[in-house]
Scaffold this motif. Structure first.
Motif, PDB file in Angstrom:
ATOM      1  N   THR A 167      35.862  62.760  13.652  1.00  0.00           N
ATOM      2  CA  THR A 167      35.375  61.554  13.547  1.00  0.00           C
ATOM      3  C   THR A 167      34.087  61.057  13.931  1.00  0.00           C
ATOM      4  OG1 THR A 167      36.209  59.041  14.638  1.00  0.00           O
ATOM      5  CG2 THR A 167      35.889  60.730  16.200  1.00  0.00           C
ATOM      6  N   GLY A 168      33.526  59.844  13.656  1.00  0.00           N
ATOM      7  CA  GLY A 168      32.289  59.532  13.990  1.00  0.00           C
ATOM      8  C   GLY A 168      32.258  58.398  14.879  1.00  0.00           C
ATOM      9  N   VAL A 169      31.189  58.329  15.874  1.00  0.00           N
ATOM     10  CA  VAL A 169      31.134  57.381  17.010  1.00  0.00           C
ATOM     11  C   VAL A 169      29.822  57.099  17.211  1.00  0.00           C
ATOM     12  CG1 VAL A 169      33.297  58.307  18.070  1.00  0.00           C
ATOM     13  CG2 VAL A 169      31.099  58.958  18.514  1.00  0.00           C
ATOM     14  N   THR A 170      29.658  55.706  17.415  1.00  0.00           N
ATOM     15  CA  THR A 170      28.346  55.370  17.948  1.00  0.00           C
ATOM     16  C   THR A 170      28.152  54.913  19.267  1.00  0.00           C
ATOM     17  OG1 THR A 170      27.997  54.249  15.507  1.00  0.00           O
ATOM     18  CG2 THR A 170      26.560  53.392  17.627  1.00  0.00           C
ATOM     19  N   LEU A 171      27.364  55.602  20.149  1.00  0.00           N
ATOM     20  CA  LEU A 171      27.463  55.462  21.591  1.00  0.00           C
ATOM     21  C   LEU A 171      25.914  54.794  22.109  1.00  0.00           C
ATOM     22  CD1 LEU A 171      28.770  59.058  22.561  1.00  0.00           C
ATOM     23  CD2 LEU A 171      30.124  56.732  22.264  1.00  0.00           C
ATOM     24  N   THR A 172      26.323  54.029  23.013  1.00  0.00           N
ATOM     25  CA  THR A 172      24.899  53.206  23.476  1.00  0.00           C
ATOM     26  C   THR A 172      24.519  54.078  24.666  1.00  0.00           C
ATOM     27  OG1 THR A 172      25.910  51.244  23.217  1.00  0.00           O
ATOM     28  CG2 THR A 172      24.009  51.125  24.708  1.00  0.00           C
ATOM     29  N   LEU A 173      23.266  54.869  24.419  1.00  0.00           N
ATOM     30  CA  LEU A 173      22.727  55.494  25.344  1.00  0.00           C
ATOM     31  C   LEU A 173      21.392  54.774  26.016  1.00  0.00           C
ATOM     32  CD1 LEU A 173      22.550  59.098  23.458  1.00  0.00           C
ATOM     33  CD2 LEU A 173      24.495  58.171  24.969  1.00  0.00           C
ATOM     34  N   ALA A 174      20.615  55.631  26.691  1.00  0.00           N
ATOM     35  CA  ALA A 174      19.568  54.814  27.388  1.00  0.00           C
ATOM     36  C   ALA A 174      18.381  54.476  26.420  1.00  0.00           C
ATOM     37  CB  ALA A 174      19.046  55.615  28.557  1.00  0.00           C
ATOM     38  N   SER A 175      18.380  55.418  25.256  1.00  0.00           N
ATOM     39  CA  SER A 175      17.331  55.252  24.273  1.00  0.00           C
ATOM     40  C   SER A 175      17.851  54.251  23.142  1.00  0.00           C
ATOM     41  CB  SER A 175      17.047  56.504  23.783  1.00  0.00           C
ATOM     42  OG  SER A 175      18.056  57.137  23.323  1.00  0.00           O
TER      43      SER A 175
ATOM     44  N   ASP B 175      21.343  52.881  20.567  1.00  0.00           N
ATOM     45  CA  ASP B 175      22.568  53.359  19.944  1.00  0.00           C
ATOM     46  C   ASP B 175      22.276  54.612  19.139  1.00  0.00           C
ATOM     47  OD1 ASP B 175      23.924  51.025  20.821  1.00  0.00           O
ATOM     48  OD2 ASP B 175      23.761  49.819  19.068  1.00  0.00           O
ATOM     49  N   GLU B 176      23.235  55.638  19.305  1.00  0.00           N
ATOM     50  CA  GLU B 176      22.987  56.984  18.516  1.00  0.00           C
ATOM     51  C   GLU B 176      24.413  57.284  18.052  1.00  0.00           C
ATOM     52  OE1 GLU B 176      20.318  58.391  18.086  1.00  0.00           O
ATOM     53  OE2 GLU B 176      18.933  57.726  19.512  1.00  0.00           O
ATOM     54  N   ARG B 177      24.422  57.678  16.810  1.00  0.00           N
ATOM     55  CA  ARG B 177      25.599  58.007  16.250  1.00  0.00           C
ATOM     56  C   ARG B 177      25.887  59.496  16.335  1.00  0.00           C
ATOM     57  NH1 ARG B 177      29.537  55.692  13.777  1.00  0.00           N
ATOM     58  NH2 ARG B 177      30.521  56.512  12.075  1.00  0.00           N
ATOM     59  N   PHE B 178      27.073  59.842  16.585  1.00  0.00           N
ATOM     60  CA  PHE B 178      27.516  61.192  16.811  1.00  0.00           C
ATOM     61  C   PHE B 178      28.806  61.772  15.713  1.00  0.00           C
ATOM     62  CE2 PHE B 178      25.395  60.386  20.380  1.00  0.00           C
ATOM     63  CZ  PHE B 178      24.326  61.392  20.629  1.00  0.00           C
ATOM     64  N   ARG B 179      28.962  62.743  15.015  1.00  0.00           N
ATOM     65  CA  ARG B 179      30.285  63.426  14.671  1.00  0.00           C
ATOM     66  C   ARG B 179      30.821  63.974  15.560  1.00  0.00           C
ATOM     67  NH1 ARG B 179      30.031  67.358   9.594  1.00  0.00           N
ATOM     68  NH2 ARG B 179      30.066  68.933  11.347  1.00  0.00           N
ATOM     69  N   VAL B 180      32.145  63.718  15.955  1.00  0.00           N
ATOM     70  CA  VAL B 180      32.867  64.514  17.005  1.00  0.00           C
ATOM     71  C   VAL B 180      34.031  65.157  16.449  1.00  0.00           C
ATOM     72  CG1 VAL B 180      34.054  64.058  19.386  1.00  0.00           C
ATOM     73  CG2 VAL B 180      32.195  62.576  18.634  1.00  0.00           C
TER      74      VAL B 180
ATOM     75  N   PHE C  63      29.948  67.753  19.343  1.00  0.00           N
ATOM     76  CA  PHE C  63      29.196  66.605  19.125  1.00  0.00           C
ATOM     77  C   PHE C  63      27.970  67.214  18.204  1.00  0.00           C
ATOM     78  CE2 PHE C  63      31.379  65.404  22.741  1.00  0.00           C
ATOM     79  CZ  PHE C  63      31.513  64.080  22.624  1.00  0.00           C
ATOM     80  N   ARG C  64      27.848  66.444  17.036  1.00  0.00           N
ATOM     81  CA  ARG C  64      26.635  66.636  16.267  1.00  0.00           C
ATOM     82  C   ARG C  64      25.808  65.267  16.071  1.00  0.00           C
ATOM     83  NH1 ARG C  64      26.661  70.049  10.892  1.00  0.00           N
ATOM     84  NH2 ARG C  64      26.344  71.568  12.611  1.00  0.00           N
ATOM     85  N   HIS C  65      24.668  65.317  16.502  1.00  0.00           N
ATOM     86  CA  HIS C  65      23.946  64.298  16.237  1.00  0.00           C
ATOM     87  C   HIS C  65      23.546  63.694  14.954  1.00  0.00           C
ATOM     88  CE1 HIS C  65      20.071  61.715  16.822  1.00  0.00           C
ATOM     89  NE2 HIS C  65      20.981  61.051  17.284  1.00  0.00           N
TER      90      HIS C  65
ATOM     91  N   GLU D 193      34.070  60.046   2.701  1.00  0.00           N
ATOM     92  CA  GLU D 193      33.535  60.927   3.645  1.00  0.00           C
ATOM     93  C   GLU D 193      34.601  61.265   4.768  1.00  0.00           C
ATOM     94  OE1 GLU D 193      29.482  59.296   4.792  1.00  0.00           O
ATOM     95  OE2 GLU D 193      30.158  57.758   4.066  1.00  0.00           O
ATOM     96  N   ASP D 194      34.241  62.449   5.280  1.00  0.00           N
ATOM     97  CA  ASP D 194      35.372  62.985   6.451  1.00  0.00           C
ATOM     98  C   ASP D 194      34.585  63.756   7.536  1.00  0.00           C
ATOM     99  OD1 ASP D 194      37.490  63.759   7.719  1.00  0.00           O
ATOM    100  OD2 ASP D 194      37.942  65.626   6.308  1.00  0.00           O
ATOM    101  N   PRO D 195      34.015  62.758   8.424  1.00  0.00           N
ATOM    102  CA  PRO D 195      34.318  61.681   8.759  1.00  0.00           C
ATOM    103  C   PRO D 195      33.098  60.611   8.116  1.00  0.00           C
ATOM    104  CG  PRO D 195      33.434  62.099  10.566  1.00  0.00           C
ATOM    105  CD  PRO D 195      33.558  63.780   9.846  1.00  0.00           C
ATOM    106  N   ILE D 196      32.669  59.379   8.264  1.00  0.00           N
ATOM    107  CA  ILE D 196      31.576  58.761   7.919  1.00  0.00           C
ATOM    108  C   ILE D 196      30.609  59.393   9.113  1.00  0.00           C
ATOM    109  CG2 ILE D 196      30.371  56.443   7.938  1.00  0.00           C
ATOM    110  CD1 ILE D 196      33.113  55.437   6.869  1.00  0.00           C
ATOM    111  N   GLU D 197      29.545  59.711   8.255  1.00  0.00           N
ATOM    112  CA  GLU D 197      28.506  59.779   9.340  1.00  0.00           C
ATOM    113  C   GLU D 197      27.220  59.065   9.281  1.00  0.00           C
ATOM    114  OE1 GLU D 197      27.232  63.815   8.588  1.00  0.00           O
ATOM    115  OE2 GLU D 197      29.201  64.736   8.856  1.00  0.00           O
ATOM    116  N   PHE D 198      26.401  59.024   8.348  1.00  0.00           N
ATOM    117  CA  PHE D 198      25.451  57.988   8.196  1.00  0.00           C
ATOM    118  C   PHE D 198      25.984  56.614   7.759  1.00  0.00           C
ATOM    119  CE2 PHE D 198      23.115  62.022   7.697  1.00  0.00           C
ATOM    120  CZ  PHE D 198      21.765  61.825   8.509  1.00  0.00           C
TER     121      PHE D 198
END
Length: 315
Positions: free
Chosen positions: A74-82, A84-89, A102-104, A165-170
């Motif tokens: 799956t693809g997830v967007t996480l809120t980090l200190a820097s 929002d960053e998206r990762f393929r998990v 996790f892939r950034h 896509e599998d999953p949606i990345e960008f």
């Protein structure tokens, strides 16, 4: 206390890690410039701790599937200190214990010029129809190049773009184009089903995440043949092998017809590989095959062994 996943991911990004691996009974590993390394100074992870943090980022449906022993991609967007960053998990079980990779995914889709890819890829993105393939080893930027071509179209063409896509990345926001992104397993059953359905959705451009089997290859060739621009990726080391791999997906009785169809619709193939630039980074080395009349004839008559010399001549 479970470990802080966000802090670990933030730390990984500061080290320019492309991937982070979490395994039960092991310290985390990450991949930096293509090299897998152990994260020093970090304690071993327990399966329960990995499960807890993953349950926070997975949907209810994904948690149920994973609890039933299914792998989750799956693809997830996480809120980090820097920000929002998206990762393929990818979550999976190993000896019954929780494991995850996790892939950034860059928050901003890079342009073709920023990737230093051949200028002709921008011209190909403006073609009205045909099939263009991006091939190379896993982890060498095929999805990024595909996303960059979609960005080129989105910013400069009045087009309806459908991605499968599998999953949606960008994530692409509609600009000059209308963009619909569909995820396998959530929005459509498979790449092949999504590609076939796209033909009834008034598309101009169809981007297929990967050609994996005969059904997907057949759907891609048909979509290109019926007047659409089809972009896709393929796991193959070079352009010529990509052609052979597409043809080999079909039964022996269908291969001559597949060669004729491929010769008719193919625009070109970009084979790419990331290499060390000697200065702490990586550059994309690309081999570009353009479907000239001579190349089309080689494909049609199944004389692909002659194509490398045509690539050298065309360079």
């Amino acid at each position: 206390m479970p470990f802080d996943l966000n802090a670990l991911l933030e730390y990984a990004l500061t080290k320019r890690a492309s991937d982070l691996h979490l395994s039960s009974g092991q310290t985390p590993f990450w991949r930096v410039l293509g090299k897998l390394e152990r994260v020093s100074g970090f304690p071993e992870l327990a399966s329960e701790d990995i499960t807890r943090v993953l349950e926070l980022i997975l949907s209810n449906e994904e948690r149920e599937l994973w609890a039933g022993g299914r792998e989750i991609d799956t693809g997830v967007t996480l809120t980090l200190a820097s920000g929002d960053e998206r990762f393929r998990v990818n979550c999976f079980l190993e000896s019954g214990k929780a494991t995850a990779a996790f892939r950034h995914i860059a928050s901003k889709v890079p342009s073709l010029s920023e990737l230093h890819l051949p200028d002709i890829l921008a011209n190909i993105a403006h073609k009205p129809h045909g099939l263009f393939l991006i091939c190379g080893p896993s982890g060498h930027g095929k999805s990024t190049t595909l996303a960059s071509m979609i960005r080129e179209i989105n910013e400069n063409r009045n087009a309806h773009i459908i991605t499968i896509e599998d999953p949606i990345e960008f994530v692409h926001r509609s600009q000059k184009s209308l963009v619909h992104q569909r995820e396998v397993g959530k929005d459509t059953a498979s790449f092949a089903d999504g590609a076939r359905s796209a033909l009834r959705q008034d598309p101009d451009v169809i981007a297929i995440g990967e050609i994996r089997d005969r059904d997907v290859a057949s759907a891609a060739l048909t979509a290109a043949e019926t007047g659409h621009l089809v972009l896709s990726t393929l796991h193959a080391p070079d352009a010529v092998t990509s052609i052979d791999r597409i043809v080999d997906l079909f039964s022996v009785a269908r291969q001559d017809a597949a060669c004729a169809q491929l010769a008719f619709v193919l625009i070109g193939i970009c084979a790419q590989k990331l290499i060390d630039d000697g200065a702490g980074g990586r550059l994309c080395a690309a081999e570009l095959l353009i479907a000239t009349p001579a190349v089309r004839n080689c494909i049609r008559t199944r004389r692909t062994e002659q194509i490398p010399s045509l690539i050298q001549t065309g360079a």
